[in-house]
Design an enzyme around this catalytic site. Structure first.
Site, PDB file in Angstrom:
ATOM      1  N   HIS A 151       0.746  -1.160   0.007  1.00  0.00           N
ATOM      2  CA  HIS A 151       0.020   0.057   0.087  1.00  0.00           C
ATOM      3  C   HIS A 151       0.950   1.121  -0.029  1.00  0.00           C
ATOM      4  O   HIS A 151       1.952   1.335   0.411  1.00  0.00           O
ATOM      5  CB  HIS A 151      -0.949  -0.060   1.112  1.00  0.00           C
ATOM      6  CG  HIS A 151      -0.344  -0.042   2.551  1.00  0.00           C
ATOM      7  ND1 HIS A 151       0.207   1.103   3.336  1.00  0.00           N
ATOM      8  CD2 HIS A 151       0.237  -1.065   3.490  1.00  0.00           C
ATOM      9  CE1 HIS A 151       0.612   0.828   4.351  1.00  0.00           C
ATOM     10  NE2 HIS A 151       0.710  -0.455   4.421  1.00  0.00           N
TER      11      HIS A 151
ATOM     12  N   CYS B  17       2.450  -5.752   6.403  1.00  0.00           N
ATOM     13  CA  CYS B  17       2.365  -5.199   5.290  1.00  0.00           C
ATOM     14  C   CYS B  17       3.420  -4.380   4.642  1.00  0.00           C
ATOM     15  O   CYS B  17       4.348  -4.032   5.350  1.00  0.00           O
ATOM     16  CB  CYS B  17       1.009  -4.299   5.184  1.00  0.00           C
ATOM     17  SG  CYS B  17      -0.399  -5.222   5.479  1.00  0.00           S
TER      18      CYS B  17
END
Length: 417
Positions: free
Chosen positions: A312, A331
């Protein structure tokens, strides 16, 4: 002996001292460290320091080059390896007997041409060689001999040989069938590569998992792009970070536009929750879209996996100027993520650069399923070589190499051991 972890810890102490001088409390520093996990606010300017060679980390050419480098390092070891250099900070214009030892060490590893001589002056040839060393070890290429560079140079040749021998096995596991288009996430180098027809189309600095919240190793396929996403706070962060933050600062959720919902979708006011119990773990926490404050930034890139991780954007782009980018809960945050999204959607009908830019600007929630999913490899490679004869080494950040003597960096403020 100075280690990479000690240097990083000292950097954290310097930050704490600066905050104290400005009247910041220890509690405020602790709050800032918690917040940095998922709503970072670094001030450092974004600086790209990733290599520009177009050979991917995972490729037949890298495998062949690494095998050749093993033979070269075996020869260095057979001839006695190299000695240690003194813990002496040096830079352009310095004169010291230590420069003579530094020149000898740089020549032994192939970073300095023997024709540069053996003078005790830290000249432009030595500075350029030190920059090369720093780049090969994932450090800021200042050209000055600093503590982190000394630690990297003082790793014995036989340890580096072991590191290459271990990683060539890892590289062989990816020696074929990667696909025409694929994305590599390498944890030790904290980088992302988009590869097309065997060539790196774009390379990005990344923020990957902390030592205690490691990014997993797996293979998958990128299947979806979420523009201007909501962020649903993972259960682990609710318990470990969010609840303690709410205990210290009851306005934290409101300030960061995070709303609370029951699992039936009913919104709950923050003041209605007992933050000194486990009540908070029973709810869903969702941050509103907004690239300037949402923890996912403007875009999320999804791939199926059992760990429920993804790639992201981030509003905290200052992290990409740091050498130490092990900052997430698993992440992966990507520098210049828009360029990666453009590449991922290049074969999707109707998604040219103009439309992508318009979607970013609009703030509209848009999900795009890829008609042609892209292979995605999350890897752990700490040593590799490229066809130009350059060998790269990275710290064994997650302690997966199991080789005594390989540097293992620690986050600023962490304890040794």
């Amino acid at each position: 002996m100075i280690t990479r972890r000690a240097l990083l810890a000292n950097g954290s102490l310097a930050l704490a001292s600066l905050l104290a001088a400005r009247g910041a409390s220890a509690q405020g520093l602790q709050y800032a460290q918690f917040q940095a996990e998922w709503a970072q606010n670094y001030d450092a300017a974004t600086r790209t320091r990733v290599e520009r060679i177009d050979t991917p980390i995972l490729s037949p050419n890298t495998l062949t080059s690494t095998e050749e480098m093993i033979a070269r390092y075996a020869d260095i070891v057979a001839r006695g390896g190299w000695g240690r250099i003194a813990d002496e900070r040096l830079g352009l214009g310095s004169r010291s007997p230590g420069v003579v030892a530094l020149r000898r060490r740089l020549i032994q590893s192939g970073d300095l041409d023997p024709a540069a001589g053996s003078a005790d002056a830290y000249d432009s040839f030595v500075e350029a060689a030190v920059r090369r060393v720093q780049t090969r070890h994932g450090l800021t290429p200042t050209g000055a001999l600093n503590g982190a560079t000394i630690v990297s140079l003082n790793v014995p040749a036989d340890v580096r040989l072991q590191q290459l021998e271990l990683n060539v096995v890892r590289l062989r596991a990816y020696s074929g069938g990667l696909g025409d288009r694929y994305v590599i996430v390498n944890m030790p180098s904290a980088t992302v590569e988009a590869v097309e027809n065997g060539v790196v189309a774009s390379r990005h600095a990344a923020g990957v998992g902390k030592i205690d919240r490691q990014s997993p190793i797996f293979n998958s396929r990128i299947t979806e792009i979420n523009f201007n996403p909501f962020w649903t706070v993972p259960a682990s962060i609710i318990r470990r970070d969010l609840i303690p933050l709410m205990q210290e600062n009851p306005s934290y959720l409101t300030d960061n536009r995070i709303r609370i919902f029951t699992h039936q979708g009913q919104e709950v006011a923050p003041e209605a929750v007992d933050w000194f119990s486990d009540e908070g773990t029973r709810y869903v926490f969702r941050q509103d879209p907004g690239g300037e404050f949402n923890s996912l930034g403007f875009v999320r890139i999804n791939m199926p996996n059992t760990e429920q991780v993804y790639m992201h954007d981030t509003p905290a782009r200052g992290i990409f100027g740091d050498d130490f980018r092990f900052v997430s809960s698993g992440c992966v945050r990507i520098q210049s993520v828009r360029e990666l999204v453009v590449w991922l959607l290049a074969q999707e009908q109707g998604w040219d650069r103009g439309r992508i830019d318009d979607t970013f600007r609009s703030g509209e929630r848009v999900d795009v399923r890829l008609a042609r999913p892209v292979n995605n490899y999350w890897t752990y490679i700490t040593a590799w070589a490229t066809p130009d004869g350059t060998v790269q080494f990275r710290d064994d950040i997650y302690e997966r190499d199991g080789i005594a003597g390989v540097p293992i960096a620690r986050a600023p403020g962490s304890e040794d051991g």
